[in-house]
Enzyme design. Structure first.
Site, short mmCIF file in Angstrom:
data_model
loop_
_atom_site.label_atom_id
_atom_site.label_comp_id
_atom_site.label_asym_id
_atom_site.label_seq_id
_atom_site.Cartn_x
_atom_site.Cartn_y
_atom_site.Cartn_z
N HIS B 47 0.82 -1.20 0.00
CA HIS B 47 0.00 0.00 0.00
C HIS B 47 0.86 1.26 0.00
CE1 HIS B 47 -3.89 1.99 0.71
NE2 HIS B 47 -3.20 2.85 1.41
N HIS B 94 -10.37 2.01 -0.94
CA HIS B 94 -10.54 1.65 0.46
C HIS B 94 -11.30 0.32 0.50
CE1 HIS B 94 -10.08 4.01 4.41
NE2 HIS B 94 -8.94 3.85 3.84
#
Lengths: 234, 789
Positions: B47, B94
Site C-alpha cells: 500500500h 478503500h
C-alpha cells in the site's frame, strides 16, 4: 441591500448563498458564528450545511452560538431572516420558527429537484415566484420531514404561514410528490410576522438556468424588493 | 514500557520476509526496536511502497505539457487548465476496510482522498466513486452495498463536496471483496501549489486535528494481505472512524493557513499515519525530522510509541511552519477550534528520530525508509482459463427472438440499470457548480472564482480590515471540467490487455460525448494476490493496455493507487479491475452535451461500425447480453482500435464545437439498443418527472452477411458491445452534412432513425419491434431500489 450570510463551523452552503444573493443584486458578506453583532445589514441568510457536525440534533448546537443571539435580536426588531435547509432547522431550534424537522420518512438522504407550490404569495419570500406554474428547486437533506402538533398546524394554515408545499409538475399536492414525509407536504414556512422564513429546498442552488432553474433567485429578489418597499415606507 | 523481543515470528507477523528483515538490519546496522519494526512493516507494505508493482507502474505515460505535478511526486497530480488555474485530482481505494466495516470503510476512503487534495493547497470541489459488489440477491452483498453508499453519502454530504459521478457494477467475483475507489478533484492557482516536504532546518513541526487513538492501527499493512474470515474479524480494529465535520474544519483551516504564507510544507496523515507523513516529508526535502510523542494529542491513556506511530486516526495533518511565525499559525487553529500541538523540528540529519518518555524509540534514515523499499519483479504467466476464452464461440447460443423482452431484462440488470438509488443519496449539487449531474455520460462542473482557495493578498486585506468581505472578486474566464470513471472488469478478466484499453477508451469516449477533451487520468489498480503468477499476468497485461490507451488518447497518468490481495478464501480473486478516471476540459458552455434526445424530428446518427464483422463473437464476448440472458461470462471481449477511437473522439468533439450535435451517448454495456433506450428516457426533469422522447430506428440494412459468410445476429446487432460507437442526434437539416463530415474524417456514420414519440421502435430484418418508453424505463429506473427494498 446588504445581506449577511452566517458561517457556522461546517456550514457548507455559505458560498452558494453568497453567490445567489449577489446574482440577485444584493451586497453580501459572511458573518462568523463567534461574532456577537451582525453589523450593518438589511437581511440575514442562515445557510445549509451540517453546523457543528449536527451532533446531538440538526441545528441544536448552532442556536446557542453568539451570532444567533444577534440574529434573534435582529428578527425581534422586524429584520428579515431566511433559513435554508440546515438554516431552517437552526431557526426552528432557536424558536424563531414553529415546528421541527425530523428524519426523512424513509430514513434516507435525498438529493433531487422538486416542485413547490407557493401557498401564500403575499410575502417578500414568495411574491416574485411564478404564479402560473410550480417553482423548481433542488433538495438535499436527510432530516427534512417537517413536523408540528395539530394546534400549530391549524394556526399556520389559518394565518397563511405555510409558504411552500411539495407538489408535482402540475401543481397537485399529493403523497408521491412529498420527498420526505413532511406533514401537509410542508416545504417551508414563515413566522406570524412574516419577517422570518425557512425552507428545506435550496433557492441558493436554483439561481441560474445553467444549474437547471432560476426560480430560487426569485426568492432572494423578492426579499430585496420587500426591503426596498419597507425603506420607502419608512 | 515493556516491548516484545524481536523474533523471527514477530518479523513474519509484520509481513516482512527474512530477506526484507535482513535489509532492515543492514540499513540500521543493529536490531530494530519494536516500533521501528512496525514502521518498516507499514512503509514497506504494498500500500505504501508499491514494491510489487513499481516496475509495472513505470510503463505509464506520465509526461505532458500541462502537468505541473506529476505521478508519484506528491499526494496528487496537478494539471494546468489555463489562466493561472490548475486542477488537482486522484483516485484511491478503500477496499479492505469497506469489506469489513462498509459504512466507516467507505466514509474514511472519501475522507482520505479529500485530504490528499487539500494537502496540495487545492480546494476540493467534486468527488466521484467507482464501486463493485457481488450480486444483490445475496443479503450480505446488500448489507455491504447499502453500507458503502451510506458511508460515502455521510462523509461527502457533510463535508460539502458534490459527488457528481461514478459507476457501480455487480459481479459474483466481488462477493467477498467489494471494491470502493474514491476520487476527488480540487482547484487552485499555480502559485498555491503546496509541497509535502519538510523544508527549512530548524522549522517547527505542527500536528493539527483530532487526538490520536488506537483506531486504524496498521491499516496499510492490513490492506496488503489477502482477506480471510479470521482477518476480517480480527482487523475490525484496523478500520478507522471518520468525522467529516472535523475534516471540513481541518480543510478550511489549512487553506486559510496557506494564505498566511507561514507554511513551509504540509502532508496529511493517511495510510501509516504519523510514520508516513514524517519520513516522507523529510525524504522529499532531503532533510531530517525529529518528533516528540509525548506532545502528540492522545485519545487513549498509556499508548505505546508503536501505537502512536502506526495509528491511522483520521483527519490529522502534519504542518511544517516557517520559524518565527508560530503565533499566526496557532491563531488560525484557534479560530477553527482545532486541537493542535507543536511536536517537533526539521533537522539536517536526514534521519527520522522519534522520542517518547525521554528515550529515543526510532532513529532511521528517512530516505531509505521512504524510498528504498525492496522492489520485486514478480513472476507472470498467462492464466490457464484463457484457452477456453479464446476458443469460445456463439454456436449453440440461441439468437434473440423477443428483442424488446431481452432489452427489458438487460436494462434491469443491476450493472446497466439507473443508479438513482445510489446518487440520490449523494448531495451532487452543493457548491453551485454541477452543470451535468449524475445520469449522463460524464459529469460536468464549472469552476468559478469561489472554487479557488483564498490568496495571500486577499487574506492580508481581510486581516488588516481593509475590506469587510463584501466586495465581489473578479470573475474567472469560464472553465468547465468533465470527468468520468470506467472499467469493465469482465472484459479485463477475459482479456487483460484489451480490457485495460477498453477502460481508458470508454472513459475518453464518455468525455467526448460530453464535449470534453482529456487532459489527464488517474487509475486505481485493483487485483488479487500478486504472488500468484496468473494474477500478476492480469496486472501486467492490463497495465500495458491502460498505458497504451492513455498514450494514444492523450490522457497521461498523473497518479493513482494500487490495491492488491483483493481475494477472500474460497471465493477466489476478484476480476482484475484497473478503474480509470479521466478528466477533460470543455472549451465553452455551448459545447456541454448530454446524452438524452432533445427534439422530435431530429435525426439519429450512429458513429462507428454497427457490428465489428471481424469479431467472430460480433461484440458479444464478455457482454451483458451473454451474462444477463444466458448466464455466460466468456469469450474474448470486443477489440479496441485505439487509432479509430482517437479519430472518433476528435470528430465528435469537432461536430460538437460546430454546434450541430444535440445529444451524444456512447454505446457500452448492453450495446446499441441500451444506448438508444437511454437516449430516449434518461433525461430527468425532477422528482418523478421524466422526459420521454423516443425514436424510430431502422437497422435492417446492417444485417447483410459478413465477409466470412456468417449473418449478423440480431443480438449482436442490438446488444453486442462493439467498441468505438456513439449515438448522436442532430437537426434533420444537418444530418446529411454531419454523416459526410464524419465519413471524410474516417469515421463510419449513418442515419439510423428519427427522434419522436414516446416509444422506441426498432426495424430489423427479423421484424419490427415497438415498446413504450415508460415500460422500458420502469425496470431500468427501479430495479436496484427493488432489490434493496
Amino acid at each position: 441591500m446588504r445581506f449577511a450570510i452566517l458561517q457556522f463551523p461546517a456550514s457548507n452552503c455559505d458560498q452558494d448563498c453568497l453567490h445567489a444573493a449577489r446574482l440577485s443584486g444584493a451586497t453580501a458578506r459572511f458573518v462568523w458564528h463567534k461574532e456577537t453583532s451582525l453589523g450593518d445589514v438589511d437581511a440575514v441568510i442562515v445557510p445549509g450545511g451540517f453546523s457543528y457536525g449536527d451532533y446531538l440534533r440538526c441545528g441544536a448546537i448552532a442556536r446557542f452560538s453568539p451570532v444567533m443571539q444577534a440574529v434573534k435580536r435582529f428578527a425581534d426588531n422586524g429584520g428579515m431572516v431566511l433559513g435554508i435547509c440546515n438554516g431552517f432547522q437552526i431557526l426552528c431550534e432557536a424558536g424563531l420558527l414553529p415546528g421541527a424537522l425530523i428524519r426523512n420518512r424513509d430514513l434516507t438522504f435525498h438529493c433531487e429537484q422538486v416542485f413547490l407550490k407557493t401557498v401564500n404569495a403575499a410575502t417578500p419570500f414568495t411574491a416574485d415566484l411564478p404564479n402560473n406554474r410550480p417553482s423548481m428547486m433542488p433538495i438535499a437533506h436527510g432530516e427534512g420531514c417537517y413536523f408540528a402538533d395539530a394546534e400549530t398546524l391549524i394556526e399556520l394554515q389559518a394565518r397563511g404561514q405555510i409558504l411552500w408545499q411539495y407538489c408535482d409538475a402540475l401543481g397537485s399536492v399529493n403523497e408521491s410528490a412529498n420527498p420526505n414525509g413532511s406533514v401537509l407536504n410542508i416545504a417551508g414556512i414563515a413566522n406570524a410576522q412574516f419577517n422570518v422564513a425557512g425552507l428545506m429546498p435550496h433557492p441558493d442552488r436554483a439561481a441560474e438556468t445553467v444549474l437547471g432553474s432560476e426560480d430560487g433567485r426569485r426568492v432572494f429578489e423578492g426579499m430585496i424588493a420587500g426591503l426596498k418597499r419597507n425603506r420607502q415606507a419608512a | 514500557m515493556h516491548e516484545p523481543a524481536i523474533t523471527p515470528e514477530l518479523v513474519a507477523k509484520h509481513n516482512l520476509t527474512p530477506d526484507e528483515y535482513q535489509r532492515v538490519l543492514e540499513i540500521l546496522g543493529r536490531e530494530p526496536s519494536y516500533t521501528e519494526l512496525g514502521i518498516f512493516s507499514v512503509m514497506w507494505s504494498e500500500h505504501c511502497s508499491y514494491k510489487n508493482t513499481r516496475p509495472v507502474l513505470k510503463t505509464f505515460p506520465t509526461k505532458g505539457d500541462n502537468i505541473l505535478v506529476g505521478a508519484g511526486e506528491e499526494n496528487a497530480g496537478i494539471i494546468d487548465i489555463g489562466d493561472g488555474i490548475a486542477i488537482a485530482f486522484k483516485i484511491e481505494s478503500h477496499n479492505h476496510p469497506s469489506a469489513v466495516e462498509p459504512f466507516q470503510g467507505a466514509a474514511t476512503g472519501v475522507g482520505g482522498i479529500i485530504r490528499d487534495i487539500f494537502t496540495m493547497g487545492a480546494r476540493p470541489v467534486a468527488a466521484l466513486n467507482s464501486l463493485r459488489f457481488g450480486e444483490l440477491s445475496n443479503p450480505e452483498v446488500r448489507r455491504l452495498f447499502s453500507g458503502v453508499v451510506g458511508g460515502i453519502a455521510h462523509y461527502g454530504n457533510c463535508f460539502g463536496i458534490p459527488t457528481v459521478a461514478g459507476e457501480v457494477c455487480f459481479d459474483k467475483s466481488y462477493e467477498g471483496n467489494p471494491l470502493v475507489n474514491a476520487f476527488a478533484l480540487g482547484v487552485l492557482r499555480h502559485d498555491q501549489i503546496t509541497r509535502g516536504a519538510a523544508h527549512g532546518i530548524g522549522n517547527p513541526v505542527f500536528y493539527v486535528g483530532p487526538a490520536t487513538g488506537r483506531d486504524g492501527l496498521a491499516g496499510a499493512a492490513f490492506a496488503s494481505q489477502d482477506l480471510t474470515e479470521e482477518s476480517a474479524e480480527k482487523q475490525r480494529g484496523a478500520v478507522q472512524v471518520g468525522d467529516p465535520f472535523m475534516e471540513k474544519l481541518v480543510c478550511e483551516a489549512c487553506l486559510e493557513l496557506l494564505a498566511t504564507g507561514c507554511v513551509a510544507g504540509m502532508q496529511d496523515m493517511g495510510a501509516a499515519g504519523l510514520t508516513c507523513s514524517t519520513c516522507e516529508t523529510a525524504a522529499r526535502a532531503g532533510t531530517g525530522i525529529e518528533i516528540e510523542l509525548d506532545k502528540v494529542p492522545q485519545r487513549a491513556p498509556n499508548m505505546s510509541s508503536y501505537e502512536i506511530m502506526l495509528s491511522e486516526s483520521q483527519e490529522r495533518m502534519l504542518i511544517v511552519v516557517h520559524k518565527g511565525r508560530e503565533e499566526e499559525v496557532k491563531a488560525v487553529f484557534d479560530k477553527w477550534d482545532l486541537p493542535w500541538a507543536e511536536i517537533g523540528v526539521v533537522t539536517n540529519t536526514e534521519r527520522m528520530v522519534v522520542r517518547h518518555g525521554g528515550r529515543i524509540v526510532v532513529d532511521v534514515p528517512a530516505k531509505k525508509l521512504a524510498d528504498e523499499a525492496p522492489i520485486y519483479q514478480r513472476e507472470s504467466r498467462e492464466a490457464a482459463y484463457m484457452q477456453g476464452v479464446r476458443s469460445f464461440r456463439l454456436d449453440g447460443i440461441a439468437d434473440s427472438v423477443d428483442p424488446l423482452g431481452d432489452l427489458k431484462k438487460i436494462l434491469a440488470d443491476h450493472t446497466v440499470a439507473s443508479k438513482n438509488w445510489v446518487y440520490g443519496q449523494y448531495d451532487h449539487r452543493v457548491r453551485n457548480g454541477s452543470i451535468v449531474c449524475p445520469g449522463s455520460d460524464a459529469a460536468v462542473i464549472r469552476i468559478k472564482a469561489d472554487s479557488l482557495p483564498i490568496t495571500q493578498a486577499e487574506y492580508a486585506a481581510r486581516k488588516s480590515g481593509a475590506t469587510d468581505g463584501s466586495e465581489v472578486p473578479p470573475p474567472l474566464a469560464d472553465k468547465y471540467v468533465a470527468f468520468t470513471v470506467d472499467c469493465n472488469g469482465g472484459y479485463v478478466y477475459l482479456d487483460p490487455y484489451e480490457g485495460g484499453k477498453a477502460a481508458v477508451t470508454e472513459a475518453c469516449r464518455n468525455l467526448a460525448c460530453s464535449g470534453a477533451v482529456p487532459v489527464g487520468s488517474t487509475d486505481n489498480l485493483n487485483f488479487g494476490n500478486p504472488h500468484n503468477p496468473e494474477i500478476f499476468w492480469q496486472l501486467k497485461e492490463s497495465v500495458r493496455g491502460v498505458a497504451d490507451a492513455c498514450r494514444a488518447l492523450n490522457a497521461p497518468v498523473t497518479g493513482g493507487n494500487v490495491s492488491l490481495y483483493n481475494q477472500r478464501g474460497a471465493l477466489g480473486a476478484i476480476d482484475p479491475t484497473p478503474t480509470v478516471a479521466v478528466v477533460g476540459i470543455i472549451e465553452a458552455f455551448e459545447h456541454i452535451t448530454t446524452q438524452w434526445f432533445k427534439e422530435a424530428g431530429d435525426a439519429v446518427i450512429l458513429l462507428g461500425n454497427p457490428v465489428d464483422t471481424v469479431d467472430p463473437l460480433q461484440g458479444l464476448g464478455g457482454s451483458v447480453c451473454l451474462k444477463a440472458l444466458h448466464r455466460i461470462k466468456n469469450g474474448l471481449p470486443p477489440r479496441v482500435d485505439l487509432e479509430a477511437a482517437q479519430i472518433l473522439h476528435t470528430t465528435l468533439i469537432g461536430l460538437i464545437r460546430e454546434g450541430v450535435v444535440k445529444s451524444a451517448h456512447d454505446c457500452s454495456d448492453g450495446g446499441l439498443a441500451v444506448a438508444l433506450a437511454e437516449s430516449g428516457f434518461s433525461g430527468q426533469v425532477a422528482r418523478e418527472t421524466y422526459r420521454f422522447l423516443g425514436a424510430t430506428i431502422d437497422l435492417s440494412t446492417f444485417q447483410t452477411p459478413t465477409p466470412e459468410g456468417s449473418a449478423v445476429r440480431l443480438d449482436g446487432l442490438l446488444f453486442g458491445e462493439t467498441q468505438n460507437r456513439v449515438v448522436i442526434s442532430v437537426a434533420a437539416v444537418d444530418a446529411g452534412r454531419v454523416v459526410k463530415q464524419a465519413q471524410r474524417m474516417g469515421v463510419p456514420a449513418s442515419v439510423i432513425g428519427v427522434v419522436g414519440g414516446e416509444t422506441l421502435t426498432l426495424r430489423t430484418r427479423s421484424g419490427e419491434f415497438t415498446a413504450p418508453l415508460t415500460t422500458l424505463h420502469e425496470g431500468w429506473w427501479n430495479s436496484i431500489a427493488r432489490a434493496m427494498a
